[in-house]
Scaffold this motif. Structure first.
Motif, short mmCIF file in Angstrom:
data_model
loop_
_atom_site.label_atom_id
_atom_site.label_comp_id
_atom_site.label_asym_id
_atom_site.label_seq_id
_atom_site.Cartn_x
_atom_site.Cartn_y
_atom_site.Cartn_z
N SER A 1 0.80 -1.23 0.00
CA SER A 1 0.00 0.00 0.00
C SER A 1 0.84 1.29 0.00
O SER A 1 0.46 2.26 -0.67
CB SER A 1 -0.99 0.00 1.16
OG SER A 1 -0.33 -0.08 2.41
N PRO A 2 1.99 1.34 0.71
CA PRO A 2 2.78 2.58 0.62
C PRO A 2 3.31 2.84 -0.79
O PRO A 2 3.40 3.99 -1.22
CB PRO A 2 3.92 2.33 1.60
CG PRO A 2 3.37 1.34 2.58
CD PRO A 2 2.52 0.42 1.73
N TRP A 3 3.65 1.78 -1.50
CA TRP A 3 4.13 1.95 -2.89
C TRP A 3 3.00 2.43 -3.79
O TRP A 3 3.23 3.27 -4.68
CB TRP A 3 4.69 0.62 -3.40
CG TRP A 3 5.12 0.66 -4.83
CD1 TRP A 3 6.20 1.32 -5.36
CD2 TRP A 3 4.47 0.01 -5.94
NE1 TRP A 3 6.26 1.13 -6.73
CE2 TRP A 3 5.22 0.32 -7.11
CE3 TRP A 3 3.36 -0.81 -6.06
CZ2 TRP A 3 4.87 -0.15 -8.37
CZ3 TRP A 3 3.01 -1.28 -7.31
CH2 TRP A 3 3.75 -0.96 -8.45
N LEU A 4 1.79 1.94 -3.58
CA LEU A 4 0.65 2.37 -4.40
C LEU A 4 0.42 3.88 -4.27
O LEU A 4 -0.02 4.53 -5.22
CB LEU A 4 -0.62 1.63 -3.99
CG LEU A 4 -0.68 0.13 -4.29
CD1 LEU A 4 -1.93 -0.47 -3.68
CD2 LEU A 4 -0.62 -0.13 -5.79
N ALA A 5 0.74 4.44 -3.11
CA ALA A 5 0.48 5.86 -2.86
C ALA A 5 1.55 6.77 -3.45
O ALA A 5 1.35 7.98 -3.55
CB ALA A 5 0.38 6.10 -1.35
N SER B 1 -6.79 -3.22 7.73
CA SER B 1 -6.75 -1.97 8.47
C SER B 1 -5.35 -1.37 8.45
O SER B 1 -5.18 -0.15 8.26
CB SER B 1 -7.20 -2.20 9.92
OG SER B 1 -8.56 -2.54 9.99
N LEU B 2 -4.34 -2.20 8.65
CA LEU B 2 -2.96 -1.74 8.63
C LEU B 2 -2.61 -1.14 7.27
O LEU B 2 -1.92 -0.11 7.19
CB LEU B 2 -2.02 -2.90 8.97
CG LEU B 2 -0.52 -2.62 8.91
CD1 LEU B 2 -0.13 -1.52 9.89
CD2 LEU B 2 0.27 -3.90 9.21
N ALA B 3 -3.08 -1.77 6.21
CA ALA B 3 -2.81 -1.25 4.86
C ALA B 3 -3.37 0.16 4.71
O ALA B 3 -2.70 1.05 4.15
CB ALA B 3 -3.42 -2.17 3.81
N PRO C 1 -3.19 6.36 3.38
CA PRO C 1 -4.45 7.10 3.23
C PRO C 1 -4.90 7.22 1.77
O PRO C 1 -6.09 7.40 1.50
CB PRO C 1 -4.12 8.47 3.82
CG PRO C 1 -3.03 8.19 4.82
CD PRO C 1 -2.20 7.10 4.17
N TRP C 2 -3.96 7.08 0.84
CA TRP C 2 -4.30 7.14 -0.58
C TRP C 2 -5.37 6.11 -0.91
O TRP C 2 -6.27 6.39 -1.72
CB TRP C 2 -3.05 6.88 -1.43
CG TRP C 2 -3.30 6.88 -2.90
CD1 TRP C 2 -3.22 7.95 -3.75
CD2 TRP C 2 -3.68 5.76 -3.72
NE1 TRP C 2 -3.54 7.56 -5.03
CE2 TRP C 2 -3.82 6.23 -5.05
CE3 TRP C 2 -3.92 4.42 -3.46
CZ2 TRP C 2 -4.19 5.39 -6.11
CZ3 TRP C 2 -4.29 3.58 -4.50
CH2 TRP C 2 -4.42 4.06 -5.80
N LEU C 3 -5.26 4.92 -0.33
CA LEU C 3 -6.25 3.88 -0.60
C LEU C 3 -7.66 4.35 -0.24
O LEU C 3 -8.61 4.15 -1.00
CB LEU C 3 -5.92 2.62 0.21
CG LEU C 3 -4.91 1.63 -0.35
CD1 LEU C 3 -4.70 0.49 0.64
CD2 LEU C 3 -5.35 1.08 -1.70
N TRP C 4 -7.79 4.96 0.92
CA TRP C 4 -9.09 5.45 1.36
C TRP C 4 -9.59 6.57 0.46
O TRP C 4 -10.76 6.63 0.09
CB TRP C 4 -8.99 5.93 2.81
CG TRP C 4 -10.29 6.43 3.37
CD1 TRP C 4 -10.69 7.73 3.49
CD2 TRP C 4 -11.37 5.63 3.87
NE1 TRP C 4 -11.94 7.80 4.05
CE2 TRP C 4 -12.38 6.52 4.28
CE3 TRP C 4 -11.57 4.26 4.02
CZ2 TRP C 4 -13.58 6.08 4.84
CZ3 TRP C 4 -12.76 3.81 4.57
CH2 TRP C 4 -13.75 4.71 4.97
N ALA D 1 -10.74 4.80 14.05
CA ALA D 1 -10.43 6.11 14.61
C ALA D 1 -10.05 7.10 13.51
O ALA D 1 -10.34 8.29 13.60
CB ALA D 1 -9.29 5.99 15.62
N ARG D 2 -9.41 6.60 12.48
CA ARG D 2 -8.96 7.47 11.39
C ARG D 2 -10.04 7.69 10.33
O ARG D 2 -10.15 8.79 9.78
CB ARG D 2 -7.71 6.90 10.74
CG ARG D 2 -7.21 7.71 9.56
CD ARG D 2 -5.80 7.35 9.17
NE ARG D 2 -4.82 7.93 10.10
CZ ARG D 2 -3.50 7.76 9.99
NH1 ARG D 2 -3.01 7.02 9.00
NH2 ARG D 2 -2.69 8.32 10.86
#
Length: 414
Positions: free
Chosen positions: A94-98, A149-151, A156-159, A199-200
């Motif tokens: 997920s960090p790479w996707l962002a 959830s961790l992803a 946040p890009w995913l969301w 929470a986020r």
């Protein structure tokens, strides 16, 4: 099979022929086997069957239904393997996707994976899709939901890219896992991570589930950067598979909500750094590492924590970025070099190839994909020191080649 092989070969040729030095940001030349291109090739080979199949609504058709020979409930373990593989893969990439950085080849590859990921998530959350994934069919779903959830906590890009209907469905799915009582172990962190997600990204979260996990882990801290996984200490890699990365991820969210845990979080940061040093020392000169404890089929996932610290640029002073990149590259190479690492494009269950004797009763085809956590540093830009610094020998390689090096010593971290 022929089409899959051709697609994979084509992707590798695209990456190799374009070359990452052609990107907008010129990089220092690095050895091939420690460079970003090698990491991307390995990630693509590992993750492609999962996300492409899910995007095509055919994961249940394409994914093998393999479990450990001593599985406790084969039918159930197969049912939950789809959420399991999705959560583990997403948490790793997920960090790479962002990211927006990279050469034309990397940008094109990321664009494809973004499309697959968003289409796949939509299928996973749509009850009319073949690949619809229920989160309420057993306690293992608490674990698997927590990796999803961790992803999202990591990216946040995913969301931001998820459509509104899928967002609502995901929040409802994560909430549904509250019905499951976590095992009195690292599982407490799974409940807490799901609440960190809420929470986020939602209007309410359960403070007590987070507080209980944090307070209990404090009681299980044994010193020198290490925690017990429950009432008893075990010499395995769960401090890295789950405990340190999840504590760090929960901390990153909760510190934005309240200052009540600041003293505890200060200690967690110190422990994070110490355990990163221990992790680097565990990597042998050839990239292998002691095959101790359970869940060894997670392969390079044994270094989830070290990769996470590199991604967050929180490595301790003792660990130079080029040293950590070289060490993790060696692990990545060692754990994927066996010709039996894959069968028909899917990871086998083993540490070095197909080794059913290393499996645990809870393992299924989704389990080994926790090894995608090693790809977390791909979420760093290509001009970050992790990628541009000169590769350096890591501790074991220096010591066992006769080089002078610094000794390791315990730290009295409260």
């Amino acid at each position: 099979m022929m089409i899959k092989q051709l697609l994979y070969i084509a992707s590798i040729l695209l990456l190799s022929s374009t070359g990452y030095a052609q990107g907008k940001k010129k990089q220092t030349a690095v050895p091939v086997e420690t460079g970003r291109e090698f990491w991307l090739q390995q990630m693509d080979r590992m993750v492609r069957p999962v996300l492409r199949s899910l995007a095509q609504d055919s994961l249940r058709i394409q994914m093998p239904q393999i479990t450990a020979a001593q599985v406790d409930n084969k039918e159930h373990r197969i049912k939950v393997q789809y959420v399991e593989v999705l959560g583990r893969v997403l948490a790793g990439i997920s960090p790479w996707l962002a990211l927006e950085d990279g050469s034309p080849a990397e940008i094109a590859l990321r664009r494809q994976y973004r499309a697959w990921t968003l289409a796949g998530l939509k299928n996973a959350l749509d009850s009319n899709a073949r690949d619809f994934m229920r989160f309420d069919i057993g306690g293992q779903q608490l674990v698997d939901a927590a990796f999803i959830s961790l992803a999202f906590v990591r990216s946040p890009w995913l969301w931001q890219q998820l459509d509104e209907v899928s967002r609502q469905r995901l929040v409802a799915s994560i909430r549904s896992t509250r019905q499951f009582r976590p095992v009195y172990s690292n599982w407490l962190l799974f409940s807490a991570m799901n609440e960190a997600f809420l929470a986020r990204y939602s209007t309410e979260w359960d403070v007590m589930r987070v507080d209980y996990a944090l307070q209990q882990l404090e009681l299980w801290y044994v010193g020198d950067g290490m925690y017990k996984d429950g009432p008893h200490y075990a010499f395995d890699y769960y401090n890295s598979y789950v405990i340190h990365p999840f504590l760090g991820g929960i901390m990153d969210v909760i510190q934005e909500k309240t200052k009540n845990y600041d003293p505890m979080f200060g200690k967690i940061r110190q422990r994070n750094k110490r355990y990163a040093v221990i992790q680097e020392r565990l990597i042998n000169a050839d990239g292998s590492f002691p095959p101790s404890g359970r869940s060894l089929i997670y392969r390079a996932g044994a270094f989830h924590h070290l990769a996470d610290m590199a991604l967050k640029q929180r490595l301790p002073q003792e660990l130079a970025p080029g040293q950590v990149r070289a060490a993790l590259s060696a692990v990545l190479k060692k754990t994927t070099e066996s010709p039996d690492t894959y069968r028909q494009g899917w990871l086998t269950l083993g540490l070095y190839g197909d080794q059913p004797g290393l499996t645990d009763f809870y393992n299924n085809q989704g389990s080994p994909y926790l090894c995608t956590m090693i790809f977390l540093p791909l979420g760093l830009p290509s001009d970050a020191p992790f990628w541009t610094a000169e590769a350096q020998d890591w501790s074991a390689k220096r010591i066992w080649s006769g080089q002078n090096w610094t000794k390791d010593h315990s730290q009295a971290i409260p």
